[in-house]
Design a protein around this motif. Structure first.
Motif, PDB file in Angstrom:
ATOM      1  N   PRO A 199     126.359  62.235 -47.197  1.00 55.83           N
ATOM      2  CA  PRO A 199     126.821  61.523 -45.994  1.00 55.83           C
ATOM      3  C   PRO A 199     125.656  61.254 -45.043  1.00 55.83           C
ATOM      4  N   TRP A 200     125.807  60.183 -44.280  1.00 53.16           N
ATOM      5  CA  TRP A 200     124.802  59.866 -43.288  1.00 53.16           C
ATOM      6  C   TRP A 200     124.834  60.885 -42.151  1.00 53.16           C
ATOM      7  N   VAL A 201     123.731  60.961 -41.423  1.00 54.51           N
ATOM      8  CA  VAL A 201     123.594  61.915 -40.321  1.00 54.51           C
ATOM      9  C   VAL A 201     123.820  61.180 -39.002  1.00 54.51           C
ATOM     10  N   THR A 202     124.916  61.511 -38.317  1.00 53.73           N
ATOM     11  CA  THR A 202     125.226  60.906 -37.012  1.00 53.73           C
ATOM     12  C   THR A 202     125.575  62.019 -36.033  1.00 53.73           C
TER      13      THR A 202
ATOM     14  N   ASN B  67     131.682  54.828 -48.117  1.00 57.62           N
ATOM     15  CA  ASN B  67     130.563  55.547 -47.520  1.00 57.62           C
ATOM     16  C   ASN B  67     131.082  56.747 -46.749  1.00 57.62           C
ATOM     17  N   THR B  68     130.237  57.733 -46.575  1.00 61.27           N
ATOM     18  CA  THR B  68     130.616  58.943 -45.840  1.00 61.27           C
ATOM     19  C   THR B  68     129.546  59.265 -44.807  1.00 61.27           C
ATOM     20  N   ALA B  69     129.969  59.960 -43.742  1.00 61.60           N
ATOM     21  CA  ALA B  69     129.023  60.317 -42.681  1.00 61.60           C
ATOM     22  C   ALA B  69     129.431  61.623 -42.035  1.00 61.60           C
ATOM     23  N   ASN B  70     128.437  62.444 -41.741  1.00 64.83           N
ATOM     24  CA  ASN B  70     128.656  63.672 -40.969  1.00 64.83           C
ATOM     25  C   ASN B  70     128.650  63.337 -39.479  1.00 64.83           C
TER      26      ASN B  70
ATOM     27  N   VAL C 219     134.617  59.151 -28.346  1.00 61.30           N
ATOM     28  CA  VAL C 219     134.069  58.485 -29.532  1.00 61.30           C
ATOM     29  C   VAL C 219     134.163  59.472 -30.682  1.00 61.30           C
ATOM     30  N   HIS C 220     135.010  59.171 -31.649  1.00 61.15           N
ATOM     31  CA  HIS C 220     135.254  60.108 -32.750  1.00 61.15           C
ATOM     32  C   HIS C 220     134.469  59.789 -34.008  1.00 61.15           C
ATOM     33  N   SER C 221     133.850  58.629 -34.037  1.00 59.64           N
ATOM     34  CA  SER C 221     133.073  58.242 -35.218  1.00 59.64           C
ATOM     35  C   SER C 221     132.280  57.000 -34.852  1.00 59.64           C
TER      36      SER C 221
END
Length: 952
Positions: free
Chosen positions: A547-550, A468-471, A567-569
């Motif tokens: 990617p998900w939006v965070t 999975n990927t996330a911005n 907090v880096h992710s």
């Protein structure tokens, strides 16, 4: 039990001792077939005598004491009947037998009472079996020992009847008839009961009560496998007590259980096992436990449901001073379904490899050793059932200078391909596939190619289909989007400090680097319209689910631990927001409260909720010390900060019980108040644990120590972002001032306490809706690693029954419209509103409810968003709203195609089965359609994907 001559003889001898019953002619007995016969007290004495013979044997009849006891008990029954009907009249046979049971129990004759109850059950089954005949065609059953015997149809029917006990809505004969259709001469013993289970399972969609029947039939097979013989529900209390010590010994000898479990007082724990709780399960929950959670030796299970829960409880209590007391306390919480630990805890608690944590977050350093160390750590963590979240922002971008070789970097993408393949190669303990999410900040020069990772087109060497990927999006980017400004991209090796900055400090540094880039002083620098990049983010999210939006800034500005790092992710499921760095891998331990079990007619039962959370927080805190840490960085971080993630599940069920539509202000208000209560008692529990066990070591300097609670941190976010960019309700109902003072005086045991995880699997186990999810469809087929299961909205069925609307036609209509009620006009409007499905509601309601919860949560929540007929404008407005409402993260975007599928002319289309789309790791919703009409596709999150079920 057969009626012997001794019983009749004995009863006749004591007849003269019976107290006078008044005028016998005033009373008569109504038999089951309606026949009326004169009342005869000696028949009661015969029944009690038979029960005594069954327990103590025929020789006991010679005892004068036994004679007197039978006389007294008979008189007790007679007088009880007389007092109920002093004027005489008809007494039903069942009423007499009920009074015999009561008399035996009240006199302390528990063994005799049990014998009498068993006798009644046997006779009842015999009566019901009188009309059951062997099938005309002979069916022989092949057994594992090589023997073959004719199918005993009456025995099979007896098992089915026992499973239907107490469920008035079901019909055991229908199950039998359906099962027989699938049996044949030479069928194996296992296939016989599989056929019975499947016969019951297919009836669930017509009548939800068959869910429990199917679970009980499965339970019958599990008990036979574990115990090695037929065991009835009535026997299970004794079976649990005798088998439990044997189980512990067997598990330790097989090197599956921790030898320290043998140090518990096993007799005390065995006595606490509650066999009746086996009947709480629905089919999906029990099948899931059997397939994936129960410990087995060479494929044969050695655990039963209550033993499973006790094994987990013992593992969590292993370091407690009062081990037995705490183990029983933990067991009662788990087995009652009031709270459930996360899957890794359920898998491994009490075993030799007690990896109990759910999530691991790491930051990857920008050098070859650091990169491959991170990949190796991923493999070690995944092996023991941990979900992974990786921060890859520090890795230099494509074309960046490599000083050691004087060459150019290939960027972050090739390494993510290795991460992807590692996840596939190293699964989670052989029980589910490896799962990871990689995060990249939006200023990274590889961000555009990063967003293409999940596409099915292009160079497959630069695609990752399994991770999975996330911005990871800074607030400054969202401001530029709102202002339609420009956005700059950099390589991290030239702007290294951006990675560790947020809020106003980030903005200042970013502007400085933009100036350097404009002056040509950076090797890698690119400028693009912010709106263009934002649109690509949303386009890729719609097309690939990633990617998900965070959002980086609210995760950091509101973090209680901002004094110790950044907090880096987030994690695999976007609910964990913990600090990471080169020396610390963040760990989080998860568990969820069952909201349904804490509701009354008047709303939340706050007293019970407080008790549940106090025990649950203790269990979660214990995980930190008991846990097996595959890597040292994880151990150091977890012991230092001690974060946990208490969440909840069953939100949609709670709304149904309270008669509140999800898309309403009342639902948003309930989301607010329920989360406030959970937060209040969780923070209270942590500060109480701090008094008993001490504060976590990095407490000083935290927001907790400064009297800044999560609700208070909203002001910090508004100050950093600008009040025009945040609109959040800040109301409260509980006494937060008192709790704030208590925390400052006593400290906290845990740096973080709350996180709402997906609960995909554990909500299946206890049979409630997942976490905060709305109803997807009112009837559908759910796929997971245990197979396909019909899921029907039991609340809807109940309401339709009450209004005499539930029948085959209604079921067919609901199937035809894919679980939606919107177009079924004969369903009243209030029910259509109450049971509106996820795609029928405006997704902004999901954001509004999440915003109310987020103000109380010190971490985040796994929030899926549902959008029917998605458009760029809808997605733009929705995700901007999520940012404005102060959300920290979002999870999957679930969408339906813009065109509705036309149904085939045949009414009652097939049930909308959910099947996997292997290439994208998502799901498609399949319906019957005309050849000229397109199918309607739905993108589903991986919590429903049988290849994932990652977090819980």
């Amino acid at each position: 039990m057969q009626l012997g001559s001794e019983a009749n003889s004995f009863a006749s001898k004591i007849g003269h001792n019976l107290a006078p019953f008044g005028d016998y002619s005033l009373y008569h007995v109504v038999r089951r077939n309606g026949e009326v016969v004169p009342f005869d007290a000696s028949r009661i004495a015969v029944a009690i005598t038979k029960a005594y013979i069954g327990v103590h044997g025929h020789n006991s009849m010679s005892s004068v004491g036994v004679r007197d006891q039978v006389s007294q008990l008979t008189n007790m029954v007679v007088h009880a009947l007389q007092s109920r009907k002093p004027a005489g009249g008809g007494i039903h046979l069942e009423e007499i037998q009920d009074q015999v049971e009561l008399a035996l129990m009240r006199s302390g004759e528990h063994e005799v009472a049990r014998s009498y109850i068993l006798y009644r059950e046997e006779r009842r089954h015999e009566r019901e079996l009188e009309g059951v005949k062997q099938p005309e065609q002979k069916i022989n059953v092949n057994y594992k020992d090589g023997s073959s015997k004719e199918l005993n149809i009456k025995y099979i029917y007896g098992v089915i009847q026992a499973a239907c006990e107490g469920l008035l809505e079901v019909n055991s004969k229908i199950i039998l008839d359906e099962a027989l259709k699938n049996l044949y001469d030479g069928v194996s013993e296992d296939e016989v009961f599989k056929s019975v289970i499947l016969a019951a399972r297919q009836l669930i969609e017509n009548e939800p009560a068959y869910n429990f029947v199917t679970a009980r039939l499965l339970l019958h097979s599990i008990r036979h496998e574990v115990i090695g013989r037929e065991v009835s529900q009535l026997e299970m209390t004794e079976v649990y007590r005798s088998y439990f010590p044997e189980y512990v010994k067997k598990g330790i000898e097989a090197e599956l259980l921790d030898p320290r479990l043998a140090e518990f007082d096993l007799s005390v724990l065995a006595a606490a096992l509650e066999a009746k709780r086996d009947y709480q399960f629905k089919y999906l929950g029990l099948q899931t436990l059997y397939d994936r959670y129960f410990i087995h030796i060479r494929g044969r299970r050695i655990e039963l449901p209550q033993i499973f829960f006790m094994r987990v409880a013992m593992g969590l209590a292993i370091n407690e001073v009062e081990r037995e007391k705490r183990a029983i306390e933990f067991y009662k919480l788990l087995s009652s379904f009031d709270f459930m630990s996360s899957t890794p805890t359920l898998f491994n608690s009490g075993t030799l490899h007690s990896q109990l944590s759910s999530c691991y977050l790491s930051t990857v350093s920008d050098d070859l050793i650091g990169i491959y160390d991170a990949i190796k750590e991923n493999a070690q963590l995944s092996k023991f059932a941990g979900g992974l979240g990786n921060d890859w922002t520090p890795i230099r971008s494509l074309g960046a200078h490599i000083k050691g070789t004087n060459g150019k970097s290939q960027g972050v993408i090739p390494f993510l391909k290795v991460v992807n393949d590692t996840c596939v190669a190293v699964n989670q303990g052989g029980k589910r596939k490896g799962a990871a999410c990689v995060y990249l900040e939006s200023w990274h020069a590889d961000i555009e190619e990063f967003m293409d990772l999940r596409k099915n087109t292009g160079d497959d060497r630069r695609r990752c289909h399994d991770i999975n990927t996330a911005n990871w999006i800074p607030d400054l980017f969202m401001k530029r989007v709102h202002e339609q400004g420009e956005w700059s991209l950099f390589s991290p090796n030239e702007v290294a400090d951006l990675h560790d900055k947020y809020g106003k400090e980030f903005e200042e540094a970013y502007l400085k680097y933009e100036q350097l880039g404009a002056e040509g002083k950076l090797r890698v620098y690119k400028k693009i319209p912010a709106l263009q990049l934002w649109r690509k983010m949303l386009t890729m999210l719609f097309e690939t689910g990633h990617p998900w939006v965070t959002f980086k800034d609210p995760c950091n500005i509101r973090s209680p631990q901002q004094h110790t790092g950044v907090v880096h992710s987030s994690n695999l499921c976007t609910e964990i927001t913990l600090n990471t760095n080169a020396n610390e891998i963040a760990v989080c331990n998860l568990g969820s409260v069952n909201l349904v079990n804490h509701l009354t007619d008047k709303g939340l039962d706050l007293d019970k909720l407080k008790r549940t959370i106090a025990t649950a927080m203790r269990m979660l805190d214990n995980v930190i010390d008991i846990n097996f840490y595959p890597v040292v960085k994880a151990r150091n971080s977890n012991l230092k900060h001690r974060p946990v993630g208490l969440g909840f599940m069953g939100f949609q069920d709670a709304l149904h019980m309270l008669r509140i539509p999800y898309s309403s202000n009342e639902a948003v208000d309930f989301a607010d108040k329920s989360m406030e209560a959970i937060a209040y008692y969780a923070y209270m529990a942590s500060t109480d644990l701090a008094v008993e066990r001490g504060r976590y070591s990095s407490y000083e300097g935290s927001l907790w120590s400064k009297g800044i609670l999560p609700l208070d941190s909203l002001k910090l976010l508004a100050d950093a972002r600008g009040s025009q960019y945040i609109e959040v309700d800040t109301s409260a109902t509980l006494d937060w001032d008192a709790l704030r003072q208590k925390i400052q005086e006593q400290g906290m045991r845990n740096s973080n306490c709350l996180a709402i995880a997906p609960t995909a699997t554990i909500s299946n186990i206890i049979g409630v809706s997942a976490c905060i999810e709305p109803t997807y469809q009112n009837i559908f087929v759910k796929s997971n690693l245990s197979g396909e299961f019909t899921v029907v909205n039991e609340y809807l069925v109940r309401d339709l029954k009450q209004r005499s609307l539930w029948d085959e036609v209604m079921l067919s209509d609901i199937k035809y419209f894919d679980g939606s009620l919107a177009r079924i006009e004969r369903i009243p409007a209030d029910l259509r509103e109450l049971y509106a499905t996820a795609f029928e509601m405006d997704p902004s309601w999901l954001v509004e409810a999440a915003s109310r919860r987020q103000k109380w949560i010190d971490q985040a929540q796994s929030l899926n968003l549902y959008v029917a007929q998605a458009s760029g404008r809808k997605l733009d407005e929705l995700y901007r709203l999520a940012w404005i409402r102060g959300l920290k993260t979002t999870y999957y975007l679930r969408t339906l195609g813009a065109t509705s599928a036309e149904k085939s002319t045949g009414r009652g289309g097939e049930l909308n089965a959910v099947s996997a789309d292997g290439s994208a790791g998502q799901f498609s919703s399949r319906v019957n359609v005309d050849t000229a009409a397109p199918a309607t596709d739905a993108k589903f999150c991986s919590i429903d994907n049988p290849d994932c079920e990652s977090c819980q």
